[in-house]
Design a protein around this motif. Sequence first.
Motif, PDB file in Angstrom:
ATOM      1  N   VAL A  22       4.725 -70.239  53.510  1.00 28.32           N
ATOM      2  CA  VAL A  22       4.668 -71.570  52.026  1.00 28.32           C
ATOM      3  C   VAL A  22       5.414 -71.236  51.218  1.00 28.32           C
ATOM      4  N   ASP A  52       6.040 -81.077  54.806  1.00 31.52           N
ATOM      5  CA  ASP A  52       7.104 -80.914  54.976  1.00 31.52           C
ATOM      6  C   ASP A  52       7.664 -81.794  53.730  1.00 31.52           C
ATOM      7  N   LEU A  96      -2.850 -74.724  59.118  1.00 30.41           N
ATOM      8  CA  LEU A  96      -1.206 -73.918  59.444  1.00 30.41           C
ATOM      9  C   LEU A  96      -1.014 -73.865  60.679  1.00 30.41           C
ATOM     10  N   LYS A 152       7.518 -76.431  51.733  1.00 25.84           N
ATOM     11  CA  LYS A 152       6.672 -76.903  52.626  1.00 25.84           C
ATOM     12  C   LYS A 152       5.288 -76.654  51.253  1.00 25.84           C
ATOM     13  N   VAL A 162       1.079 -73.996  46.748  1.00 31.16           N
ATOM     14  CA  VAL A 162      -0.064 -74.516  47.189  1.00 31.16           C
ATOM     15  C   VAL A 162      -0.083 -75.608  45.904  1.00 31.16           C
ATOM     16  N   VAL A 181      -0.425 -79.223  55.368  1.00 29.71           N
ATOM     17  CA  VAL A 181       0.848 -78.647  54.758  1.00 29.71           C
ATOM     18  C   VAL A 181       1.618 -80.075  55.220  1.00 29.71           C
ATOM     19  N   LEU A 241       1.335 -76.256  50.865  1.00 23.23           N
ATOM     20  CA  LEU A 241      -0.337 -76.326  51.418  1.00 23.23           C
ATOM     21  C   LEU A 241      -1.050 -76.930  50.487  1.00 23.23           C
ATOM     22  N   THR A 281       2.641 -72.991  60.824  1.00 23.09           N
ATOM     23  CA  THR A 281       3.010 -72.508  59.818  1.00 23.09           C
ATOM     24  C   THR A 281       2.308 -71.156  59.656  1.00 23.09           C
ATOM     25  N   TYR A 294       1.807 -67.980  56.959  1.00 28.26           N
ATOM     26  CA  TYR A 294       1.024 -68.148  55.192  1.00 28.26           C
ATOM     27  C   TYR A 294       2.413 -67.257  54.198  1.00 28.26           C
TER      28      TYR A 294
END
Length: 225
Positions: free
Chosen positions: A59, A19, A49, A2, A62, A17, A4, A54, A56
């Motif tokens: 994740v 996937d 999120l 995942k 980033v 977010v 962010l 989801t 934090y």
Amino acid sequence: MKILAIDTAASLCAACVYDSDARAEAGRAVIDLGKGHAEHVMRVIGEALQAADTAYDAVDAVAVSVGPGSFTGVRVGVAAARGLALALKIPAIGVTTLEALAVEAQDSFPGRPVLVVVGNRPDSLAAALYDATGACTQAPALASLDRLAESARAARPVLAGNAAPLVAEAAAGDVDLGPQRATADIGVYARIAAGRPAGESPRPLYLRAPDARPQTAYALPLKER
């Protein structure tokens, strides 16, 4: 995995977010601010999120837009990404606005070279050229409108970026136009980061000096020792 993604390089304050295993976006939040990204970026991240259901700690990486763009906006996004990466012990991946716009253009014009041009100063526009495979053949740099119009006439690329219409008009030819914005859709940043190995922490890409200058009109003289 995942990812962010964060973009505050232009007027938008955006996060999503993504996937990478499902190759699908799970949730996003986008607001058009113009200015004031620092006051809103964490709220927008939280909303993205939440939309993706989801936390934090779920994740894995980033992604962040590193510019070129607004001097302050780019700094806000990069600082947020690096801070989250440090706190969550995950990698942060930088993506330029130019390469994101090029990918977005090639989604509509596959197999075509793309010239991305952003900015509002005809004598000094930020530009980069990407070939038909998406590889950057002319690194991000500042160029004049006349020079970019000449490149457009010679290479016949798809033009993208908020200054693309200016270049198209100056080139005075039949050209194809991709996204005509200063930044790409937030999901594009996430997709690019998904295919990129983690490296050094992202740094802002500045092609020109900031407009702000130290004030001198009321400066006090230095006291002699």
